[in-house]
Design an enzyme around this catalytic site. Structure first.
Site, PDB file in Angstrom:
ATOM      1  N   ASN A   1       0.905  -1.258   0.177  1.00  0.00           N
ATOM      2  CA  ASN A   1       0.314  -0.208   0.047  1.00  0.00           C
ATOM      3  C   ASN A   1       0.883   1.448   0.558  1.00  0.00           C
ATOM      4  OD1 ASN A   1      -2.245   1.501   0.687  1.00  0.00           O
ATOM      5  ND2 ASN A   1      -1.336   2.323   2.353  1.00  0.00           N
TER       6      ASN A   1
ATOM      7  N   SER B   1      -2.734   0.275  -6.069  1.00  0.00           N
ATOM      8  CA  SER B   1      -2.396   0.677  -7.574  1.00  0.00           C
ATOM      9  C   SER B   1      -2.881   1.939  -7.584  1.00  0.00           C
ATOM     10  CB  SER B   1      -2.859   0.626  -8.963  1.00  0.00           C
ATOM     11  OG  SER B   1      -2.112   0.753 -10.099  1.00  0.00           O
ATOM     12  N   SER B   2      -3.268   2.749  -8.691  1.00  0.00           N
ATOM     13  CA  SER B   2      -4.835   4.093  -8.265  1.00  0.00           C
ATOM     14  C   SER B   2      -5.322   4.150  -9.826  1.00  0.00           C
ATOM     15  CB  SER B   2      -3.428   5.545  -8.699  1.00  0.00           C
ATOM     16  OG  SER B   2      -4.207   7.171  -9.059  1.00  0.00           O
TER      17      SER B   2
ATOM     18  N   TYR C   1       3.902   9.537 -11.020  1.00  0.00           N
ATOM     19  CA  TYR C   1       3.089   8.822 -10.234  1.00  0.00           C
ATOM     20  C   TYR C   1       2.350   7.897 -11.290  1.00  0.00           C
ATOM     21  CZ  TYR C   1      -0.858   7.829  -6.716  1.00  0.00           C
ATOM     22  OH  TYR C   1      -1.650   7.111  -5.823  1.00  0.00           O
TER      23      TYR C   1
ATOM     24  N   LYS D   1       2.477   4.113 -10.763  1.00  0.00           N
ATOM     25  CA  LYS D   1       1.160   3.414 -10.978  1.00  0.00           C
ATOM     26  C   LYS D   1       1.333   2.059 -11.730  1.00  0.00           C
ATOM     27  CE  LYS D   1       0.559   4.047  -6.074  1.00  0.00           C
ATOM     28  NZ  LYS D   1       0.333   3.081  -5.326  1.00  0.00           N
TER      29      LYS D   1
ATOM     30  N   ILE E   1      -9.460   9.686  -2.424  1.00  0.00           N
ATOM     31  CA  ILE E   1     -10.475   9.093  -1.120  1.00  0.00           C
ATOM     32  C   ILE E   1      -9.862  10.294  -0.243  1.00  0.00           C
ATOM     33  CG2 ILE E   1      -9.623   6.791   0.372  1.00  0.00           C
ATOM     34  CD1 ILE E   1     -10.900   6.354  -2.304  1.00  0.00           C
TER      35      ILE E   1
END
Length: 260
Positions: free
Chosen positions: A103, A152-153, A166, A170, A199
């Protein structure tokens, strides 16, 4: 399935578990019966608080301190993890790990025109390289039928030029997920990823500094709200349970229908 007992006798390691999504995942896995190694890179106090909260709720957990993105990070993580497992008295000859949740991550690379090598290298080191070598170190400890989940994202599957480094890191994590799922299938180990959208965590706090900014992010989900860490943690809990035994090599969208 009784989720309160779904992970009884399982041993888990969650990286970056001192706050945000990682904290929620650690708490949920402990609630489901797992003994959880709560990893942190810098904030020992936060990790200790998470462990204390899990113990107050009747669960079992221990802190695992080691910085990621530096030389020897995987070895340092598992040195601390193994020590915690021994202290908890849960190790046995069959292995000392059932669940690994990668994470921990860093963000903030900016668009390509603003990118600098130092920030880009840090992004890749923490978000992609560290999980790769954590898996490498985890496998000799992991029992057959284990679970690996990579956080991941949504940025790996949607254009996200405002943080291209970024997004690239990912994307690498997604590719690793797919490759490892095929390689480890023979041992019954599943490897999946979850792709959160926006989030409510410290990582994206700068995007939520005004009511208008919060409303704009919320509007991108079909549910009209920003996600909560528990929205992701509940999906991870499913993926590491026996109910998800026939799912591997997947990246599960947990973005609340963002940008559909």
């Amino acid at each position: 399935m009784d989720t309160k007992r779904a992970l009884t006798n399982k041993i888990a390691l969650v990286t970056g578990a001192g706050r945000g999504i990682g904290r929620a995942i650690a708490g949920r896995l402990a609630e489901d019966g797992a003994v959880v190694g709560v990893h942190y890179g810098h904030s020992e106090a936060a990790a200790v608080e998470v462990v204390a909260g899990i113990r107050r709720n009747g669960g079992r957990a221990f802190p695992v301190g080691a910085e990621l993105g530096v030389a020897g990070d995987a070895a340092a993580v598992f040195e601390a993890f193994d020590a915690g497992v021994r202290e908890e008295g849960v190790a046995d000859d069959a292995g000392s790990l059932d669940i690994l949740v990668n994470n921990a991550g860093v963000s903030g690379s900016g668009p390509v025109g603003e990118a600098v090598p130092e920030v880009f290298d840090r992004m890749i080191a923490v978000n992609a390289k560290a999980p790769f070598f954590l898996v490498q170190s985890a496998l000799p400890r992991m029992r057959d039928g284990g679970r690996i989940v990579n956080v991941s994202s949504l940025a790996s599957r949607r254009a996200f030029p405002e943080s291209v480094g970024y997004a690239m890191s990912k994307g690498a994590l997604d590719s690793m997920t797919l490759c490892l799922a095929k390689e480890l299938g023979g041992r019954g180990i599943t490897v999946n990823a979850v792709g959160p959208g926006f989030i409510e965590t410290d990582m994206n706090a700068r995007r939520r500094t005004t009511p208008q900014a919060c409303a704009a992010l919320a509007a991108r989900s079909v549910f009209g709200r920003i996600g909560k860490p528990s929205d992701v943690a509940d999906v991870v809990a499913f993926l590491v349970s026996d109910d998800a035994r026939w799912i591997t090599g997947q990246c599960i969208d947990v973005s609340g229908g963002t940008d559909l």
